[in-house]
Structure formats: C-alpha cells, structure tokens
Design an enzyme around this catalytic site. Structure first.
Site, PDB file in Angstrom:
ATOM      1  N   THR A  47      31.197  34.146  33.365  1.00 55.70           N
ATOM      2  CA  THR A  47      31.019  35.594  33.349  1.00 55.70           C
ATOM      3  C   THR A  47      31.925  36.546  32.317  1.00 55.70           C
ATOM      4  OG1 THR A  47      32.261  37.323  35.048  1.00 55.70           O
ATOM      5  CG2 THR A  47      33.280  35.150  34.764  1.00 55.70           C
ATOM      6  N   SER A  68      41.054  38.581  37.544  1.00 57.02           N
ATOM      7  CA  SER A  68      41.132  38.299  38.929  1.00 57.02           C
ATOM      8  C   SER A  68      41.323  36.666  38.907  1.00 57.02           C
ATOM      9  CB  SER A  68      40.061  38.564  40.127  1.00 57.02           C
ATOM     10  OG  SER A  68      38.904  37.533  39.576  1.00 57.02           O
ATOM     11  N   TYR A 102      39.601  34.538  40.467  1.00 58.30           N
ATOM     12  CA  TYR A 102      38.192  34.135  40.435  1.00 58.30           C
ATOM     13  C   TYR A 102      37.812  33.792  38.762  1.00 58.30           C
ATOM     14  CZ  TYR A 102      33.378  34.881  39.435  1.00 58.30           C
ATOM     15  OH  TYR A 102      31.794  34.792  38.653  1.00 58.30           O
ATOM     16  N   HIS A 103      38.017  35.001  38.373  1.00 52.88           N
ATOM     17  CA  HIS A 103      37.730  35.191  36.666  1.00 52.88           C
ATOM     18  C   HIS A 103      38.380  34.239  35.953  1.00 52.88           C
ATOM     19  CE1 HIS A 103      35.855  39.263  37.928  1.00 52.88           C
ATOM     20  NE2 HIS A 103      34.878  38.787  36.939  1.00 52.88           N
ATOM     21  N   LYS A 131      36.958  30.954  35.915  1.00 52.72           N
ATOM     22  CA  LYS A 131      35.864  30.621  35.002  1.00 52.72           C
ATOM     23  C   LYS A 131      36.244  30.425  33.632  1.00 52.72           C
ATOM     24  CE  LYS A 131      32.171  31.882  36.884  1.00 52.72           C
ATOM     25  NZ  LYS A 131      31.077  31.030  37.649  1.00 52.72           N
TER      26      LYS A 131
HETATM   27  N1  USQ Z   1      33.900  49.101  41.476  1.00 50.83           N
HETATM   28  C1  USQ Z   1      34.178  50.189  42.180  1.00 50.83           C
HETATM   29  N2  USQ Z   1      33.631  50.477  43.610  1.00 50.83           N
HETATM   30  C2  USQ Z   1      33.169  49.518  44.219  1.00 50.83           C
HETATM   31  C3  USQ Z   1      33.175  48.248  43.860  1.00 50.83           C
HETATM   32  C4  USQ Z   1      33.530  47.899  42.589  1.00 50.83           C
HETATM   33  O1  USQ Z   1      34.364  51.085  41.600  1.00 50.83           O
HETATM   34  O2  USQ Z   1      32.716  49.880  45.451  1.00 50.83           O
HETATM   35  C5  USQ Z   1      34.159  48.515  40.478  1.00 50.83           C
HETATM   36  C6  USQ Z   1      35.356  47.277  40.168  1.00 50.83           C
HETATM   37  O3  USQ Z   1      36.688  47.993  40.336  1.00 50.83           O
HETATM   38  C7  USQ Z   1      34.842  46.874  38.723  1.00 50.83           C
HETATM   39  C8  USQ Z   1      33.496  47.170  38.533  1.00 50.83           C
HETATM   40  O4  USQ Z   1      32.980  48.310  39.891  1.00 50.83           O
HETATM   41  O5  USQ Z   1      35.552  47.791  38.125  1.00 50.83           O
HETATM   42  C9  USQ Z   1      32.773  45.898  38.986  1.00 50.83           C
HETATM   43  O6  USQ Z   1      32.953  45.424  40.101  1.00 50.83           O
HETATM   44  P1  USQ Z   1      31.978  44.284  41.070  1.00 50.83           P
HETATM   45  O7  USQ Z   1      32.522  44.184  42.347  1.00 50.83           O
HETATM   46  O8  USQ Z   1      30.502  44.896  40.633  1.00 50.83           O
HETATM   47  O9  USQ Z   1      32.026  43.090  39.788  1.00 50.83           O
HETATM   48  P2  USQ Z   1      33.247  41.937  39.791  1.00 50.83           P
HETATM   49  O10 USQ Z   1      34.208  41.864  40.830  1.00 50.83           O
HETATM   50  O11 USQ Z   1      33.784  42.097  38.214  1.00 50.83           O
HETATM   51  O12 USQ Z   1      32.365  40.675  39.969  1.00 50.83           O
HETATM   52  C10 USQ Z   1      30.951  40.638  39.682  1.00 50.83           C
HETATM   53  C11 USQ Z   1      30.435  39.368  40.335  1.00 50.83           C
HETATM   54  C12 USQ Z   1      31.025  38.154  39.523  1.00 50.83           C
HETATM   55  C13 USQ Z   1      30.715  38.244  38.175  1.00 50.83           C
HETATM   56  C14 USQ Z   1      30.998  39.622  37.699  1.00 50.83           C
HETATM   57  C15 USQ Z   1      30.821  39.908  36.347  1.00 50.83           C
HETATM   58  O13 USQ Z   1      30.689  39.136  41.827  1.00 50.83           O
HETATM   59  O14 USQ Z   1      30.511  36.782  40.064  1.00 50.83           O
HETATM   60  O15 USQ Z   1      31.469  37.056  37.452  1.00 50.83           O
HETATM   61  O16 USQ Z   1      30.613  40.666  38.406  1.00 50.83           O
HETATM   62  S1  USQ Z   1      31.887  40.641  35.349  1.00 50.83           S
HETATM   63  O17 USQ Z   1      32.370  41.844  36.083  1.00 50.83           O
HETATM   64  O18 USQ Z   1      31.463  40.936  33.953  1.00 50.83           O
HETATM   65  O19 USQ Z   1      33.046  39.745  35.222  1.00 50.83           O
END
Ligand code: USQ
Length: 382
Positions: free
Chosen positions: A144, A179, A181-182, A185
């Site tokens: 990720t 997090s 989770y991260h 990874k």
């Molecule tokens: N966010 C909002 N509002 C929401 C949901 C999320 O503002 O209702 C924000 C979060 O705070 C974050 C961003 O949107 O800053 C992305 O959140 P996300 O829930 O879409 O993504 P994340 O929790 O980071 O995890 C997801 C996948 C995970 C993958 C990751 C890639 O669930 O499996 O590894 O995206 S990354 O984000 O590049 O680490």
C-alpha cells in the site's frame, strides 16, 4: 500461466480472478471468508449480495467456459496453504489475503491482534510455501502507498539512493504508516525483502493507493459476478463511500480539512497492474516495487467531483466536514513517483465526470437498500 490468488473472495480478489481467467490463465482462488464474516460481525453489509466462491466460480464457468478452482481455508494455516501449493503448482501467486482495513485495525485490541497475526503470518507462510515447493514461483504482493505515509519530500518507487557522510547506498524508501493495518504492510515488505535477500525469492510489491469503482469488464452487468461493495466507515474506501452518501442524501463526510492527498486508481486499473506485474516477473533474488495508482486527489477534490457529477444525474450533493477520527496530516506535500507500471504499458482509466456519474447511476438503482446508519465514522484513532 498457473496463478494462485490468495484472498480471492475480496473486493479486488474476485475481479482479479475473472480477469486473469479471461486472459487464458489457469486460476485457483483461496479465501477463508474473513471479509464476509467481519461484515456480518460488525453489521456492515455490502451494497450488493455476492454469491459464495463456489457459486461464483460455477457461474463464471457457465458464462465464460473457463474454470476457476476454489479452495476455502486460511493462508495463516500453513499445512492448508502447503497442500494448495502442492496441488495447484502455481507459476505466480497474488497475495491479497490480508485484513485490508485501516479503521478495522484501530477498533480495539482483538482487531489489532487479528490484523497483526493474520497479515504477518500469511506473508510468512507464502514465503515459506514458495521456498518449500518451488522457489521460482513469482510472488506478487499487494502492498500500500500508505506504507510511505506523507513525508515532506518526493516519494520514490520503493527504493531511494542515499548519500550519507560521503558514502552511497540504495535502500528501501523510509516508511511511516498512519494505522496499524498500514504498519503490518511495512512489516510484510520487510519480511519479503529479507527472504528475497537470503533465499533468492522473486517478489513484486505493489504499493497501491485507495481503489474506487464497482464494475469490471468481466462482470458485464451480471449481478452474480459483482464484487463486494462496502460503503461503511470500516471497509468502504473514500470515493465509494461518497458515491453512496450522495445517493442516500447524506452530506459527504470529509474528514477534517479534507486536504489529505492520496494516489487513487479505478478497480479496472488494479487488474491491469496485477496482470502487468505477473507478465514482467522479478528475477531470482530481486524485489520489484511499483507505486500503483494513476492520479492524486485530495479528499476535497473527490467530494467536489461527486458534487459536480451529481448535478448530471439530478442529485443535489451536500459536502460537510466532520471531525477527523484519524490521526493524519490534513494539509501536506504529496508527490509520489509512479512511472514503473506506466512504462510496462498501464493505460490509466482516469476519474472523469462520466465515470463518477455512472457509479452514481448504478447506486441509485439500489437506493432503498442503503443502510444510512453505517455511514458516519465511529472508529477513533486515539
Ligand atoms: N476519508 C474521508 N472521509 C471518509 C473516508 C475517508 O475524508 O468518509 C479520508 C481518510 O481520512 C483518508 C483518505 O480519505 O485521508 C483515504 O481513506 P480511505 O478510507 O479511502 O483509505 P485508507 O484507509 O487509507 O485505506 C484504503 C484501503 C487500504 C489501502 C489504502 C491505500 O482500505 O486497503 O491500503 O486505501 S493508501 O491510502 O494509499 O494507504
């Protein structure tokens, strides 16, 4: 090729299985249904009901004439995994079999412990199963972009050339996750890189950003082939959540200032990237790392895109900042390199107004089934 997909029942696993099968590969999927059980346990259903893996594979065979082998069990169970390797004899293994949610990993001790045990043990078992059965099997591991965090410098593709006190070396790019989770990874990457160095394994680590989208070519509008689509605060990724919120008439939940920027990609591009990684395997003793996304957006950019597309389909979309439940920078520099997969031939599916409008239209047909009570964030980081 013979491709083993671990985590073949998930949001990305099942579409990957159909994609690789349709391209003429022999595919076997393995899953322990963790995601299904967790959605029941936490009462956060998918928008679409998905048949179990045996039913899906049977249906896929009816419509495509191609067989997908199914084995149910946990990748964290080493004897089970070893049996699958001996039986299927893969050329490549795609490892998605992990607890994939950052919020889930922050729910409490039991979820944190499960995330840590499951993710690290499954990765260790994959490395061992490859070494024990055939070390030439190429491991394609879903990592990720979140491993890198949001440093105040450009993010390189996996490695960075460092000059320090007059000496130079090429080292893994620094990681600092947001997090548990991260963090697992990051530990996966370290584990695999270790075994690449000591056992000469062949590994590709795909550092993927948040994925959005509902449909892939192979589904062809056939509901029995759809993938799980979560929009709750635990398993839903941000753009998928915003689409459902827009249709439900719930103001889009921008966390905090909404300047959080990530690299995003369409689910169709995940399949392309995994296919390209398999077609261009790492050499013996090599770890390839690609940053897997096509465009960067802030949360505000995404909310505005959904609001704009909403107008085209006759929905008035409201955007409302809510207190950020996570600990993350809301205003930061973000410039990751992502040329590796493009150089291999990735053709990006960009986030156009039309694509957002199509997602909205598909969800509108399910409007009455949306559970409004599972939308607001509840899981606090601290
Ligand atoms: N966010 C909002 N509002 C929401 C949901 C999320 O503002 O209702 C924000 C979060 O705070 C974050 C961003 O949107 O800053 C992305 O959140 P996300 O829930 O879409 O993504 P994340 O929790 O980071 O995890 C997801 C996948 C995970 C993958 C990751 C890639 O669930 O499996 O590894 O995206 S990354 O984000 O590049 O680490």
């Amino acid at each position: 090729m013979r491709v083993l997909i671990l985590g073949g029942d998930g949001y990305l696993g099942w579409p990957t299985a159909m994609y690789l099968s349709s391209q003429g590969n022999e595919v076997c999927v393995v899953d322990n249904y963790f995601r299904r059980f967790a959605c029941v346990e936490k009462d956060v259903p998918s928008l679409f009901d998905t048949p179990n893996l045996f039913e899906r594979a049977r249906h896929w065979q009816e419509v495509s004439g191609k067989e997908i082998m199914v084995r149910i069990g946990s990748v964290a169970d080493y004897p089970f995994l070893l049996d699958v390797f001996h039986e299927f004899k893969p050329d490549a293994v795609v490892h998605y079999a992990e607890q994939p949610s950052a919020p889930y990993s922050m729910l409490g001790h039991s979820e944190a412990r499960f995330t840590l045990e499951n993710n690290l043990l499954s990765t260790l078992n994959v490395a061992y199963a490859v070494k024990e059965t055939d070390p030439s099997i190429h491991i394609v591991k879903l990592g990720t972009m979140g491993e890198y965090g949001t440093p105040n410098i450009d993010i390189e593709e996996g490695f960075i050339d460092i000059e320090h006190k007059g000496r130079k070396d090429r080292l893994l790019f620094p990681r600092q996750a947001g997090s548990l989770y991260h963090t697992t990874k990051i530990q996966d990457t370290d584990l695999l890189y270790f075994y690449v160095r000591v056992w000469g394994l062949r590994v590709t680590d795909l550092m993927q950003g948040p994925v959005y989208g509902i449909f892939t070519e192979e589904m062809g509008g056939d509901e029995d082939l759809f993938t799980v689509f979560n929009y709750d605060e635990i398993f839903g990724t941000v753009l998928n959540r915003f689409i459902v919120q827009a249709v439900a008439g719930v103001p889009l939940t921008v966390y905090g200032k909404g300047g959080q920027t990530r690299g995003y990609l369409n689910i169709k591009d995940t399949l392309q990237c995994v296919g390209l990684a398999i077609a261009h395997p790492a050499r013996k003793g090599e770890m390839k790392i690609y940053n897997q996304f096509t465009e960067t957006f802030s949360v505000n950019d995404l909310a505005n895109a959904v609001q704009r597309a909403g107008k085209d389909v006759g929905i008035d979309v409201e955007i409302k900042s809510v207190p950020n439940p996570r600990v993350e920078l809301e205003d930061h520099y973000y410039n990751p390199v992502h040329t590796g997969l493009l150089d291999l031939g990735l053709e990006p599916t960009l986030l156009t107004n039309n694509i957002v409008a199509k997602m909205l239209e598909s969800v509108i047909r399910r409007k009455d089934e949306i559970r409004r009570d599972i939308i607001q964030p509840k899981t606090q980081w601290n």
